[in-house]
Scaffold this motif. Structure first.
Motif, PDB file in Angstrom:
ATOM      1  N   ALA A  36     -15.530  -9.380   6.032  1.00 24.52           N
ATOM      2  CA  ALA A  36     -15.880  -8.107   5.603  1.00 24.52           C
ATOM      3  C   ALA A  36     -16.698  -8.117   3.966  1.00 24.52           C
ATOM      4  N   ALA A  37     -17.520  -7.324   4.003  1.00 24.91           N
ATOM      5  CA  ALA A  37     -18.376  -7.264   2.472  1.00 24.91           C
ATOM      6  C   ALA A  37     -17.190  -6.301   1.887  1.00 24.91           C
ATOM      7  N   GLU A  38     -16.931  -6.681   0.623  1.00 24.95           N
ATOM      8  CA  GLU A  38     -16.217  -5.728  -0.301  1.00 24.95           C
ATOM      9  C   GLU A  38     -17.133  -4.916  -1.149  1.00 24.95           C
ATOM     10  N   GLY A  39     -17.024  -3.799  -1.476  1.00 26.54           N
ATOM     11  CA  GLY A  39     -17.681  -2.862  -2.472  1.00 26.54           C
ATOM     12  C   GLY A  39     -16.944  -1.521  -2.682  1.00 26.54           C
ATOM     13  N   LEU A  40     -17.574  -0.851  -3.339  1.00 26.18           N
ATOM     14  CA  LEU A  40     -17.327   0.497  -3.450  1.00 26.18           C
ATOM     15  C   LEU A  40     -17.810   1.602  -2.335  1.00 26.18           C
ATOM     16  N   LYS A  41     -17.094   2.421  -1.772  1.00 24.54           N
ATOM     17  CA  LYS A  41     -17.777   3.428  -0.864  1.00 24.54           C
ATOM     18  C   LYS A  41     -16.731   4.658  -1.372  1.00 24.54           C
ATOM     19  N   TRP A  42     -17.313   6.036  -1.687  1.00 23.86           N
ATOM     20  CA  TRP A  42     -16.735   6.987  -1.973  1.00 23.86           C
ATOM     21  C   TRP A  42     -15.997   6.949  -3.334  1.00 23.86           C
ATOM     22  N   GLY A  43     -16.440   5.850  -4.028  1.00 26.74           N
ATOM     23  CA  GLY A  43     -15.816   5.569  -5.449  1.00 26.74           C
ATOM     24  C   GLY A  43     -14.696   4.612  -5.123  1.00 26.74           C
ATOM     25  N   TYR A  47     -14.026  -1.957   2.781  1.00 33.10           N
ATOM     26  CA  TYR A  47     -14.484  -3.467   3.203  1.00 33.10           C
ATOM     27  C   TYR A  47     -15.032  -3.177   4.618  1.00 33.10           C
ATOM     28  N   SER A  48     -16.420  -3.693   4.725  1.00 30.63           N
ATOM     29  CA  SER A  48     -17.304  -3.180   5.670  1.00 30.63           C
ATOM     30  C   SER A  48     -17.868  -4.188   6.423  1.00 30.63           C
ATOM     31  N   SER A  49     -18.337  -4.187   7.667  1.00 35.06           N
ATOM     32  CA  SER A  49     -19.226  -5.222   8.647  1.00 35.06           C
ATOM     33  C   SER A  49     -20.192  -4.253   9.332  1.00 35.06           C
ATOM     34  N   GLY A  50     -21.200  -3.789   8.412  1.00 35.66           N
ATOM     35  CA  GLY A  50     -22.010  -2.912   9.127  1.00 35.66           C
ATOM     36  C   GLY A  50     -21.782  -1.382   8.999  1.00 35.66           C
ATOM     37  N   THR A  51     -20.475  -1.433   8.818  1.00 37.48           N
ATOM     38  CA  THR A  51     -19.563  -0.018   9.040  1.00 37.48           C
ATOM     39  C   THR A  51     -18.710  -0.196   8.133  1.00 37.48           C
ATOM     40  N   ILE A  52     -17.955   0.886   7.297  1.00 40.44           N
ATOM     41  CA  ILE A  52     -16.824   0.787   6.821  1.00 40.44           C
ATOM     42  C   ILE A  52     -15.454   0.358   7.905  1.00 40.44           C
ATOM     43  N   LEU A  53     -14.851  -0.564   7.565  1.00 40.43           N
ATOM     44  CA  LEU A  53     -13.671  -0.971   8.406  1.00 40.43           C
ATOM     45  C   LEU A  53     -12.400  -0.109   7.756  1.00 40.43           C
ATOM     46  N   PHE A  54     -12.279  -0.405   6.531  1.00 37.96           N
ATOM     47  CA  PHE A  54     -11.081   0.344   5.993  1.00 37.96           C
ATOM     48  C   PHE A  54     -11.390   0.387   4.031  1.00 37.96           C
ATOM     49  N   ALA A  55     -10.408   1.326   3.545  1.00 39.69           N
ATOM     50  CA  ALA A  55     -10.598   1.201   2.275  1.00 39.69           C
ATOM     51  C   ALA A  55      -9.211   1.406   1.615  1.00 39.69           C
ATOM     52  N   PHE A  56      -9.080   1.168   0.260  1.00 41.87           N
ATOM     53  CA  PHE A  56      -7.801   1.676  -0.493  1.00 41.87           C
ATOM     54  C   PHE A  56      -8.395   2.367  -1.725  1.00 41.87           C
ATOM     55  N   ALA A  57      -7.561   3.103  -2.268  1.00 41.95           N
ATOM     56  CA  ALA A  57      -7.523   4.102  -3.375  1.00 41.95           C
ATOM     57  C   ALA A  57      -6.116   3.956  -4.224  1.00 41.95           C
ATOM     58  N   GLY A  58      -6.399   4.144  -5.501  1.00 41.22           N
ATOM     59  CA  GLY A  58      -5.303   4.039  -6.259  1.00 41.22           C
ATOM     60  C   GLY A  58      -4.956   5.508  -6.745  1.00 41.22           C
ATOM     61  N   TYR A  59      -3.898   5.895  -7.057  1.00 47.58           N
ATOM     62  CA  TYR A  59      -3.375   7.017  -7.776  1.00 47.58           C
ATOM     63  C   TYR A  59      -2.226   6.546  -8.703  1.00 47.58           C
ATOM     64  N   ARG A  60      -1.737   7.735  -9.460  1.00 46.57           N
ATOM     65  CA  ARG A  60      -0.671   7.427 -10.391  1.00 46.57           C
ATOM     66  C   ARG A  60       0.536   6.920  -9.927  1.00 46.57           C
ATOM     67  N   GLY A  61       1.051   7.653  -8.655  1.00 45.20           N
ATOM     68  CA  GLY A  61       2.259   7.241  -8.278  1.00 45.20           C
ATOM     69  C   GLY A  61       1.922   6.684  -6.956  1.00 45.20           C
ATOM     70  N   HIS A  62       0.949   6.459  -6.399  1.00 45.98           N
ATOM     71  CA  HIS A  62       0.942   5.864  -4.958  1.00 45.98           C
ATOM     72  C   HIS A  62      -0.563   5.296  -4.860  1.00 45.98           C
ATOM     73  N   SER A  63      -0.588   4.474  -3.836  1.00 46.67           N
ATOM     74  CA  SER A  63      -2.043   4.168  -3.311  1.00 46.67           C
ATOM     75  C   SER A  63      -2.192   4.393  -1.708  1.00 46.67           C
ATOM     76  N   ASN A  64      -3.313   4.695  -1.483  1.00 50.83           N
ATOM     77  CA  ASN A  64      -3.660   4.975  -0.121  1.00 50.83           C
ATOM     78  C   ASN A  64      -4.249   3.934   0.524  1.00 50.83           C
ATOM     79  N   PHE A  65      -4.022   3.673   1.809  1.00 49.30           N
ATOM     80  CA  PHE A  65      -4.861   2.694   2.571  1.00 49.30           C
ATOM     81  C   PHE A  65      -5.381   3.780   3.538  1.00 49.30           C
ATOM     82  N   VAL A  66      -6.632   3.512   3.929  1.00 53.09           N
ATOM     83  CA  VAL A  66      -7.472   4.280   4.674  1.00 53.09           C
ATOM     84  C   VAL A  66      -8.467   3.701   6.044  1.00 53.09           C
ATOM     85  N   PHE A  67      -7.866   3.909   6.830  1.00 54.06           N
ATOM     86  CA  PHE A  67      -8.442   3.542   8.290  1.00 54.06           C
ATOM     87  C   PHE A  67      -9.074   4.504   9.203  1.00 54.06           C
TER      88      PHE A  67
END
Length: 121
Positions: A36-43, A47-67
């Motif tokens: 998968a290609a790594e980059g920034l999407k929505w800031g 990770y993508s392969s022609g389309t976004i496969l998944f993403a993660f985001a950091g916050y002060r008290g937690h992180s989100n993993f998004v599928f």
């Protein structure tokens, strides 16, 4: 503060303890989806392969993993201990990263994309 241009910039913008967590999620992501290609999407790191496969985001008290919602739903029974959203899993920083679960979710998402042609929605 300048908008991050790379995943390294994104991670560096967080306090040191959060950076450590984000580096762990990045390493897990890269190892689980090496093609998968790594980059920034929505800031956020994505990770993508022609389309976004998944993403993660950091916050002060937690992180989100998004599928996709369908990937998150496939693991509903294993996510009862986590706060979840339509396609997201909230990972409190004080808890260990559920690496095995995330690896399986990433594998599911890749299979979903490659074999079922389910795009990010």
């Amino acid at each position: 503060m300048a908008k991050p241009q790379t995943v390294d910039d994104y991670i560096a913008a967080f306090p040191i303890p959060v950076q450590s967590r984000l580096r762990e999620l990045r390493a897990l992501s890269r190892a689980s989806a090496p093609l998968a290609a790594e980059g920034l999407k929505w800031g956020n790191p994505a990770y993508s392969s022609g389309t976004i496969l998944f993403a993660f985001a950091g916050y002060r008290g937690h992180s989100n993993f998004v599928f996709t919602p369908s990937t998150r739903e496939a693991f509903t029974d294993e996510l009862t201990a986590f706060t979840t959203g339509k396609g997201s899993v909230q990972l409190p920083h004080e808890e260990p990263v559920p690496a095995d679960l995330l690896r399986r979710m990433i594998a599911y998402r890749i299979d979903e994309f490659e074999n079922q042609h389910i795009l990010w929605r």
